[in-house]
Design a protein around this motif. Structure first.
Motif, short mmCIF file in Angstrom:
data_model
loop_
_atom_site.label_atom_id
_atom_site.label_comp_id
_atom_site.label_asym_id
_atom_site.label_seq_id
_atom_site.Cartn_x
_atom_site.Cartn_y
_atom_site.Cartn_z
N PRO A 163 61.48 55.50 44.66
CA PRO A 163 60.19 56.05 44.25
C PRO A 163 59.02 55.28 44.86
CG PRO A 163 61.27 54.93 42.41
CD PRO A 163 62.23 54.93 43.54
N GLU A 164 57.96 56.02 45.11
CA GLU A 164 56.73 55.45 45.67
C GLU A 164 55.60 55.69 44.68
OE1 GLU A 164 56.22 57.72 49.21
OE2 GLU A 164 58.22 57.24 49.95
N GLY A 165 54.96 54.64 44.21
CA GLY A 165 53.82 54.78 43.31
C GLY A 165 54.20 55.37 41.97
N LYS A 166 53.27 56.14 41.40
CA LYS A 166 53.45 56.68 40.05
C LYS A 166 54.16 58.02 40.02
CE LYS A 166 49.47 54.24 38.28
NZ LYS A 166 48.19 54.30 37.60
N MET A 167 54.32 58.64 41.19
CA MET A 167 54.99 59.94 41.24
C MET A 167 56.48 59.72 41.50
SD MET A 167 52.74 62.24 40.70
CE MET A 167 53.67 63.67 41.16
N PHE A 168 57.32 60.34 40.69
CA PHE A 168 58.76 60.26 40.89
C PHE A 168 59.44 61.37 40.13
CE2 PHE A 168 57.63 57.46 37.37
CZ PHE A 168 58.50 57.87 36.36
N ILE A 169 60.70 61.60 40.48
CA ILE A 169 61.54 62.48 39.68
C ILE A 169 62.54 61.59 38.96
CG2 ILE A 169 61.31 64.57 41.08
CD1 ILE A 169 64.13 63.80 42.22
N ARG A 170 63.02 62.05 37.84
CA ARG A 170 63.96 61.26 37.03
C ARG A 170 65.23 62.09 36.81
NH1 ARG A 170 61.30 58.52 32.31
NH2 ARG A 170 60.97 56.96 33.94
N SER A 171 66.37 61.46 37.07
CA SER A 171 67.65 62.14 36.87
C SER A 171 68.07 62.06 35.41
CB SER A 171 68.72 61.49 37.75
OG SER A 171 69.06 60.21 37.24
N GLN A 172 69.08 62.84 35.07
CA GLN A 172 69.58 62.79 33.70
C GLN A 172 70.15 61.41 33.39
OE1 GLN A 172 72.53 65.99 34.04
NE2 GLN A 172 74.11 64.55 33.41
N GLY A 173 70.50 60.64 34.41
CA GLY A 173 70.98 59.27 34.23
C GLY A 173 69.84 58.27 34.12
N MET A 174 68.61 58.78 34.04
CA MET A 174 67.39 57.97 33.88
C MET A 174 67.10 57.09 35.10
SD MET A 174 66.47 59.28 31.12
CE MET A 174 65.07 58.36 30.56
N VAL A 175 67.46 57.58 36.29
CA VAL A 175 67.16 56.89 37.54
C VAL A 175 65.98 57.61 38.18
CG1 VAL A 175 68.03 56.23 39.82
CG2 VAL A 175 69.57 56.22 37.84
N ASN A 176 65.01 56.84 38.65
CA ASN A 176 63.81 57.40 39.28
C ASN A 176 64.00 57.47 40.80
OD1 ASN A 176 62.70 57.44 36.74
ND2 ASN A 176 61.55 55.55 37.04
N PHE A 177 63.52 58.60 41.38
CA PHE A 177 63.64 58.84 42.81
C PHE A 177 62.30 59.32 43.37
CE2 PHE A 177 67.97 59.73 41.21
CZ PHE A 177 68.69 58.86 42.01
N SER A 178 62.17 59.24 44.69
CA SER A 178 61.01 59.75 45.40
C SER A 178 60.88 61.26 45.18
CB SER A 178 61.18 59.47 46.90
OG SER A 178 60.23 60.18 47.66
N VAL A 179 59.65 61.75 45.29
CA VAL A 179 59.40 63.18 45.17
C VAL A 179 59.43 63.88 46.53
CG1 VAL A 179 58.05 62.96 43.04
CG2 VAL A 179 56.88 62.91 45.26
N THR A 180 59.68 63.11 47.61
CA THR A 180 59.67 63.69 48.96
C THR A 180 60.94 63.37 49.75
OG1 THR A 180 58.49 61.78 49.86
CG2 THR A 180 57.15 63.65 49.11
N ALA A 181 62.03 63.12 49.08
CA ALA A 181 63.29 62.80 49.77
C ALA A 181 64.46 63.38 48.99
CB ALA A 181 63.45 61.29 49.93
N LEU A 182 65.59 63.46 49.65
CA LEU A 182 66.82 63.87 48.97
C LEU A 182 67.45 62.62 48.37
CD1 LEU A 182 69.04 66.01 48.38
CD2 LEU A 182 70.13 65.24 50.51
N PRO A 183 67.55 62.56 47.04
CA PRO A 183 68.23 61.41 46.45
C PRO A 183 69.74 61.53 46.65
CG PRO A 183 67.47 62.90 44.73
CD PRO A 183 67.04 63.49 46.04
#
Length: 194
Positions: A163-183
């Motif tokens: 993740p970069e900055g305050k924007m992110f996506i969160r998985s059901q496993g509570m892991v945060n990822f970038s909003v502009t990449a394939l996790p």
């Protein structure tokens, strides 16, 4: 069901790029018939996000994500990937109508991101004018490669998903990822001929 787990390659001993094909071919011909395996599952991570996509693995149906700060319902893995891809191309000033899918020397223009439904679809996306995107591929835990130009789909699939900055996506496993990449993603592939 077979679960492929923790396949790391030491490039000092293995050369070439056909390792995944050789491994899967061995499993399908020698192991799966004996075990009566009908489905393979794996977590595609690092370069495997791209490699396993090209080997026919699909997005697992049962995983969900949320956009940070979003009170809306959850989205499926495929929906999240579509959303992140849309933000990825926007970040690089590319419009959807400038993209096409190329497979077996045939190309089809993309009219909507929703047309992309499988990892292989994303892996096959190129810019219609040949534009490439320079990214540093995420090689392993926190290690990036030297930036190099790649076609659009490959750049999206291999770029850094931290993740970069305050924007992110969160998985059901509570892991945060970038909003502009394939996790990293959970994938499956049905084994045929058993």
């Amino acid at each position: 069901m077979a679960k492929i787990s923790t396949v790391y390659l030491n490039r000092d001993y293995i050369s070439g790029s056909v390792y995944a094909d050789a491994l899967l071919d061995f499993l399908q011909k020698e192991i799966y018939p004996v075990l009566k395996t009908s489905r393979e599952e794996l977590k595609a991570d690092f370069v495997g996000r791209y490699v396993w996509a090209k080997s026919g693995f699909q997005f697992a149906e049962k995983y969900w994500f949320k956009d940070a700060g979003c009170k809306k319902e959850t989205m499926s893995l495929m929906e999240m990937v579509q959303r992140n891809f849309e933000r990825f191309i926007s970040k690089h000033s590319i419009k959807v109508n400038q993209l096409k899918i190329v497979r077996d020397r045939k190309s089809v223009l993309i009219e909507s991101i929703q047309e992309l439904k499988t990892p292989a679809d994303f892996a096959a996306v190129v810019h219609s004018q040949g534009k490439e995107i320079k990214v540093a591929a995420l090689k392993d835990e926190g290690s990036l490669s030297k930036p190099e130009p790649m076609h659009v789909g490959k750049a999206f699939m291999l770029s850094n998903y931290l993740p970069e900055g305050k924007m992110f996506i969160r998985s059901q496993g509570m892991v945060n990822f970038s909003v502009t990449a394939l996790p990293y993603y959970n994938g499956y592939r049905d084994v045929f001929g058993l």
